[in-house]
Design an enzyme around this catalytic site. Sequence first.
Site, short mmCIF file in Angstrom:
data_model
loop_
_atom_site.label_atom_id
_atom_site.label_comp_id
_atom_site.label_asym_id
_atom_site.label_seq_id
_atom_site.Cartn_x
_atom_site.Cartn_y
_atom_site.Cartn_z
CG HIS A 164 -1.91 -1.03 1.27
ND1 HIS A 164 -3.19 -0.88 0.78
CD2 HIS A 164 -1.85 -2.29 1.73
CE1 HIS A 164 -3.86 -2.00 0.96
NE2 HIS A 164 -3.07 -2.88 1.53
CE LYS B 55 -7.16 13.61 0.46
NZ LYS B 55 -7.36 12.33 -0.19
NE ARG B 56 -3.81 9.96 10.26
CZ ARG B 56 -3.33 9.02 11.05
NH1 ARG B 56 -3.98 7.88 11.19
NH2 ARG B 56 -2.23 9.21 11.74
CE LYS C 195 -2.76 10.63 3.14
NZ LYS C 195 -3.50 9.74 2.21
CB THR D 77 -10.32 4.51 -0.69
OG1 THR D 77 -9.72 4.83 0.57
CG2 THR D 77 -9.65 3.28 -1.26
CE LYS E 265 -14.00 5.19 1.46
NZ LYS E 265 -13.01 5.28 2.53
C1 26Q Z 1 3.73 1.58 10.43
C2 26Q Z 1 4.68 1.39 11.40
C3 26Q Z 1 4.36 1.53 12.73
C4 26Q Z 1 3.06 1.84 13.05
C5 26Q Z 1 2.11 2.04 12.08
C6 26Q Z 1 2.45 1.89 10.77
C7 26Q Z 1 1.43 2.11 9.71
C8 26Q Z 1 0.10 2.09 10.00
C9 26Q Z 1 -0.84 2.31 9.01
C10 26Q Z 1 1.82 2.33 8.41
C11 26Q Z 1 0.87 2.57 7.42
C12 26Q Z 1 -0.47 2.55 7.72
C13 26Q Z 1 -1.51 2.81 6.74
C14 26Q Z 1 -1.30 3.04 5.48
C15 26Q Z 1 -2.37 3.39 4.57
O1 26Q Z 1 -3.51 3.60 4.98
N1 26Q Z 1 -2.09 3.43 3.27
C16 26Q Z 1 -3.12 3.80 2.30
O2 26Q Z 1 -3.74 2.60 1.85
C17 26Q Z 1 -4.86 2.90 1.06
C18 26Q Z 1 -5.55 1.59 0.72
O3 26Q Z 1 -4.81 0.89 -0.23
C19 26Q Z 1 -4.45 3.67 -0.18
O4 26Q Z 1 -5.61 4.04 -0.87
C20 26Q Z 1 -3.66 4.92 0.19
O5 26Q Z 1 -3.15 5.52 -0.97
C21 26Q Z 1 -2.52 4.54 1.13
O6 26Q Z 1 -1.86 5.72 1.58
#
Ligand code: 26Q
Length: 801
Positions: free
Chosen positions: A348, A534-535, A540, A642, A646
């Site tokens: 991702h 979004k985050r 972004k 995503t 939506k």
């Molecule tokens: C990593 C290390 C330690 C703690 C947390 C994390 C961590 C947690 C969540 C790293 C990444 C995430 C989430 C990533 C994420 O949401 N990525 C998004 O995934 C979506 C679904 O595929 C995509 O549409 C987005 O583009 C992408 O940013």
Amino acid sequence: MKLDEKKFTKDFVSEVKATYAIDVKDSSPLEQLMALGNLIKRYDSSNWKNTSKKYRQKDDKQVYYFSIEFLPGRLLKSNLLNLGILDTVRAGLSELGLDFEKICRSEPDPGLGNGGLGRLAACYMDSMASLGMAGNGNGIRYRYGLFKQVFMNGYQVELPDDWLRNGNVWEIRRENRACVVRFGGHVWLQPQADGHLRPVYDHTDDVLAVPYDVGIVGYHNGVTNTMRLWSAELPPSADQTFYSQAQRDRIDQITEVLYPDDSNAAGRSLRLRQEYFFSSAGVQSIVRHYLLDHSTLKEFPRKVAIHINDTHPTLVIPELMRILLDECDCPWEKAWQITTATMSYTNHTIMQEALETWPIDMFKGLLPRIYQIVQEIDRRYRQEKLPIFGENTVDKTAPLGNGQVRMAYLAVIGSHSVNGVAPLHTELLKKDVLMDLYRIYPERFNNKTNGIADRRWLQLANDPLSKLIDSKIGKDWRSNPKQIQTLSAFENDDKFLQDLEKVKIENKKNLSKYVKDELGITIGTDAIYDVQIKRLHAYKRQLLHVFEIIREYLDIKDHPQKKVIPRVHIFGAKAAPSYHYAKSVIKLINALADLVNSDKDIGNKIKVVFIPNYGVSLGELIIPAADISEQISTASKEASGTSNMKLMTNGALSLATMDGANIDIVRAAGKENEYTFGLTADDVYGYYRRGDYHSSDFANKNPELQRILNTLIDGTIPGISTEGHEIYDSLIRYNDEYFVLADYAEYVQKQKQISQDFTNRKQWEQRSLANIAASGTFSADYAVARYGEDIWQVPYDRILK
Ligand code: 26Q
């Protein structure tokens, strides 16, 4: 299911009485929710039981979707919708004089995820059930979800999200299915009489993994699948072992909190503990279930597919190896063949620095047996690939290197499929992030563009629009989302276009009421609702959106008489607690909001609304009201996105860079129905290659931009002296890593175009319609069907039209 109103009200009244020993009229919305939840669970219990039974009897292949995050949203309405009893229950409750919406709002929104990745997992659960696919979720039951965000003096403050305070009515604790997960200690291999080496452990820290199952109800098909979330507990101590407080705390901590998406968290041993905890418990329970009906492991990959949502559950690979080797006496080669045939992996992220790694020393100490297995995977990988690809490539791609366990490499090597989440992203994986592994395993790489559960994001979130669609094309689109395309036949139906506009205004009213009640800001429904939810992340580029607001502000201050189309700029975004820069941007947006919203010269021409604590439920309120969908990431950085899908399906037009799935949205709806701008991924890579991006050139040649940059540091925006300088420096002194200045001019030009176009109401509604009509292809139903066909090889019941 069939349910008449009379039966429902009778059941509900007796449920409230049985649970709380009171009459309905004396019950609180929370009590009503609990009673309703219990009742629905009871109504659905035969479906749930029969679904599991049917899968077992037919010996269907099962998919297990492993994700360290799930963001399902509130389940009350969605369960009612999918069971086909939403209208009956709504009518029944109103008959009893109860406020259904209020009951819905009393359900906590489980924040067991950060953003896109967690929400994707939840959409896919919904779609698997709705397709009648044997799909199981596997994750963590965090005691506290992602922090609750509040603003104090414009700064983000994080509060705990105590979502389980009143219990979770949808879950079933299954203590009899618990398993033990082992950490730490020592392990050595002891030769057995038959020549096998068997690991012997001592002084391990054992943790009991207790599963909590949540039913995932399919849409009108009698199917209920299971999402299993694991909770860490003290193991039962047969020998009256006394656990010290420190041991208790260590165990409780494992499933206490969700880590925010934040690279500082990587390297924390608790996170690694979480990853192994749910990976091990999940794989143990899968093997145990499989062995109930199968006497050999030969068939395992034909009966089980394990999918890993990003690298967080990668340890399922060595864990399955461990069980096959140590507990089933499989030889290595056979175990490896079974494992790779079972596993598949979705990536991702595109940012090299975000690829997950663990220091070997930490890994080895926490998971000694798993480390031995990873070492052997590494050794065999090197041995096999060295003669073909040479030392350099093999060193760069092996699971162990630079003192680290490289999770993404382990995931690719241990799976038969690796996919990206939008075509551009998949190409970049091949060309850049996982380039060398692509050379070694080209046949494993494929694309699966993300999708969204339109049941939640259109049918539930936007009832007025859904009913309008029904009135034009019938209800078939509700089960076959691509059928929504037939709506485009009405593109010249003036009455319909006006109705579309009315629906949007109704949804804007809804949102504006919330904004008034919660934030005290008045926003009109005639304004353009310009939405970025979004985050908060530098890539972004919420900052680009901020620059446009500053530009509009200065423009109105300079030309108070000029007629402007009113705008409401709506933000929703959490920043990871330790992401300093992101928090500065939050402060900036809030400071700008204060300035703009209180300026008499500005009045209703611009409003800036930063809605705190953005999550699934707020998304359901905001998205249907949006006119503009801001999807403005630096090209190449957003894997898919995503929220873009939506917003599209709710009739917003995208203001977008050619990044992630924006590219596919633009292709589907037609370029003329979106606003695209900015550098392409090729342009960005060109700058990297040549090393000739100079952000100050863009500032120097554009006085308007220069002036906006100065507002960050000259006191125009009160209260941001520190943050303003930091942000200014990131753009000028540190050369603007995300090309904000390079994209500014074109972005602004499109924003101006939007204001002009919005006044042509008919044409705008036609373009909104084009987006709605083209959005069906982004339904998660199709995405999941493609996973089922290409990767998992699992059948599903529903034929999709
Ligand atoms: C990593 C290390 C330690 C703690 C947390 C994390 C961590 C947690 C969540 C790293 C990444 C995430 C989430 C990533 C994420 O949401 N990525 C998004 O995934 C979506 C679904 O595929 C995509 O549409 C987005 O583009 C992408 O940013």
